[in-house]
Design a protein around this motif. Structure first.
Motif, short mmCIF file in Angstrom:
data_model
loop_
_atom_site.label_atom_id
_atom_site.label_comp_id
_atom_site.label_asym_id
_atom_site.label_seq_id
_atom_site.Cartn_x
_atom_site.Cartn_y
_atom_site.Cartn_z
N ILE A 7 0.84 -1.21 0.00
CA ILE A 7 0.00 0.00 0.00
C ILE A 7 0.87 1.26 0.00
CG2 ILE A 7 -1.65 1.33 1.38
CD1 ILE A 7 -2.85 -1.39 2.23
N VAL A 8 1.92 1.26 0.81
CA VAL A 8 2.82 2.42 0.86
C VAL A 8 3.53 2.61 -0.48
CG1 VAL A 8 4.91 3.32 1.96
CG2 VAL A 8 3.11 2.34 3.35
N LEU A 9 3.94 1.52 -1.10
CA LEU A 9 4.59 1.61 -2.42
C LEU A 9 3.64 2.22 -3.45
CD1 LEU A 9 7.03 0.98 -4.23
CD2 LEU A 9 6.04 -1.29 -4.59
N ILE A 10 2.40 1.78 -3.45
CA ILE A 10 1.41 2.30 -4.40
C ILE A 10 1.15 3.79 -4.14
CG2 ILE A 10 -1.05 2.20 -4.98
CD1 ILE A 10 -0.82 -0.85 -4.75
N MET A 11 0.97 4.16 -2.88
CA MET A 11 0.67 5.56 -2.56
C MET A 11 1.87 6.48 -2.86
SD MET A 11 -2.37 6.11 -1.53
CE MET A 11 -3.12 4.95 -2.60
N LEU A 12 3.08 6.05 -2.52
CA LEU A 12 4.24 6.90 -2.79
C LEU A 12 4.52 7.03 -4.28
CD1 LEU A 12 6.76 6.19 0.09
CD2 LEU A 12 5.46 8.25 -0.37
N THR A 13 4.20 6.01 -5.05
CA THR A 13 4.35 6.13 -6.50
C THR A 13 3.37 7.18 -7.02
OG1 THR A 13 4.95 3.80 -6.59
CG2 THR A 13 4.38 4.84 -8.66
N MET A 14 2.16 7.20 -6.48
CA MET A 14 1.17 8.20 -6.88
C MET A 14 1.61 9.60 -6.43
SD MET A 14 -2.85 8.21 -6.14
CE MET A 14 -3.94 9.30 -6.98
N VAL A 15 2.17 9.71 -5.23
CA VAL A 15 2.67 11.00 -4.75
C VAL A 15 3.80 11.49 -5.66
CG1 VAL A 15 3.97 12.09 -2.86
CG2 VAL A 15 1.98 10.70 -2.36
N LEU A 71 10.93 8.63 -6.76
CA LEU A 71 11.67 9.42 -7.75
C LEU A 71 11.32 9.03 -9.19
CD1 LEU A 71 15.15 9.56 -6.00
CD2 LEU A 71 13.44 11.39 -6.18
N VAL A 72 11.09 7.73 -9.44
CA VAL A 72 10.68 7.29 -10.78
C VAL A 72 9.32 7.89 -11.14
CG1 VAL A 72 9.93 5.29 -12.12
CG2 VAL A 72 12.05 5.19 -10.84
N GLY A 73 8.39 7.85 -10.19
CA GLY A 73 7.07 8.45 -10.43
C GLY A 73 7.17 9.95 -10.68
N MET A 74 8.02 10.62 -9.91
CA MET A 74 8.22 12.06 -10.08
C MET A 74 8.79 12.36 -11.47
SD MET A 74 10.34 14.57 -7.52
CE MET A 74 9.63 13.79 -6.10
N PHE A 78 6.81 14.41 -14.45
CA PHE A 78 7.41 15.63 -14.99
C PHE A 78 7.56 15.53 -16.50
CE2 PHE A 78 10.90 18.47 -16.05
CZ PHE A 78 10.60 19.59 -15.31
N VAL A 79 8.11 14.41 -16.97
CA VAL A 79 8.34 14.23 -18.41
C VAL A 79 7.01 14.18 -19.16
CG1 VAL A 79 9.22 12.60 -20.14
CG2 VAL A 79 10.59 13.16 -18.14
N LYS A 80 6.02 13.49 -18.61
CA LYS A 80 4.71 13.39 -19.28
C LYS A 80 4.09 14.78 -19.45
CE LYS A 80 0.11 13.38 -18.96
NZ LYS A 80 -0.65 14.52 -18.47
N THR A 81 4.19 15.62 -18.42
CA THR A 81 3.62 16.97 -18.50
C THR A 81 4.37 17.81 -19.51
OG1 THR A 81 2.95 16.78 -16.19
CG2 THR A 81 2.95 18.97 -17.15
N LYS A 82 5.68 17.71 -19.54
CA LYS A 82 6.46 18.48 -20.50
C LYS A 82 6.20 18.02 -21.94
CE LYS A 82 8.64 21.38 -17.94
NZ LYS A 82 8.38 22.81 -18.05
N ILE A 83 5.98 16.72 -22.13
CA ILE A 83 5.65 16.21 -23.47
C ILE A 83 4.24 16.61 -23.88
CG2 ILE A 83 5.20 14.09 -24.78
CD1 ILE A 83 7.58 12.85 -23.30
N ALA A 84 3.32 16.56 -22.93
CA ALA A 84 1.92 16.89 -23.24
C ALA A 84 1.74 18.37 -23.54
CB ALA A 84 1.01 16.50 -22.08
#
Length: 189
Positions: A7-15, A71-74, A78-84
């Motif tokens: 659960i913590v892994l899933i939530m921190l990836t979303m954060v 950090l991977v999620g971050m 970031f990259v998705k927003t810059k590409i979009a």
């Protein structure tokens, strides 16, 4: 302990993903889309599938695993927003934060800790906006869709599937038109 770690892994990836979007947006409101939900599900799948391998490589350190996926999620957000938005977000409206979340100038604005705290509150409010949109998207596509499909497949409240006639007319027996029958309407036994 394993469930809590998942659960913590899933939530921190979303954060991480939502904070990456927030950092790339620089105070602008970025609309959430279905692609965000798909990217987040792909992140969760990758994080959960690679967890045993990465834990072995890190010597069993769950903290480092969580930090890596944060950090991977971050980075991906970031990259998705810059590409979009390759032209930037100048055409997007400024964030519409409530009054209590906006940074205000005051007499103690020169204090570095006060400025850092105000900046964190602004960043957290914008990140919460992104997370709220993602949670509502998941709620709609998972809970509401599954409930709707189940209701459609397993119920027939109007008896449309079981009506043998093509007109849909349901024959009713005539009611008594006596005074006693009229007085009994609406009463339950």
């Amino acid at each position: 302990m394993e469930t809590l770690s998942t659960i913590v892994l899933i939530m921190l990836t979303m954060v991480g993903y939502s904070s990456g979007i927030t950092m790339a947006s620089r105070g602008k409101t970025v609309p959430s889309a279905i692609i965000d939900l798909l990217i987040l599900v792909a992140l969760w799948t990758a994080a959960l599938m690679t967890r045993p391998t990465v834990l072995d490589m890190l010597g069993g350190s769950r903290i480092l695993l969580l930090l890596i996926w944060l950090l991977v999620g971050m980075f991906i957000g970031f990259v998705k927003t810059k590409i979009a938005y390759p032209r930037g977000l100048d055409h997007m409206p400024d964030t519409e934060l409530p009054e209590h979340a906006q940074v205000k100038e005051s007499a103690v604005s020169g204090n570095i800790f006060k400025r850092a705290w105000e900046g964190w509150k602004l960043f957290a409010a914008e990140m919460g906006h992104v997370q709220g949109a993602l949670f509502m998207g998941f709620f709609y596509f998972i809970v509401v869709t599954i409930f709707g499909l189940g209701a459609r497949m397993f119920t027939d409240p109007m008896a449309l599937k079981s009506t043998p006639s093509s007109s849909g007319w349901v024959a009713r027996k005539p009611l008594d038109s006596t005074l006693e029958q009229a007085l009994e309407q609406g009463q339950t036994d």
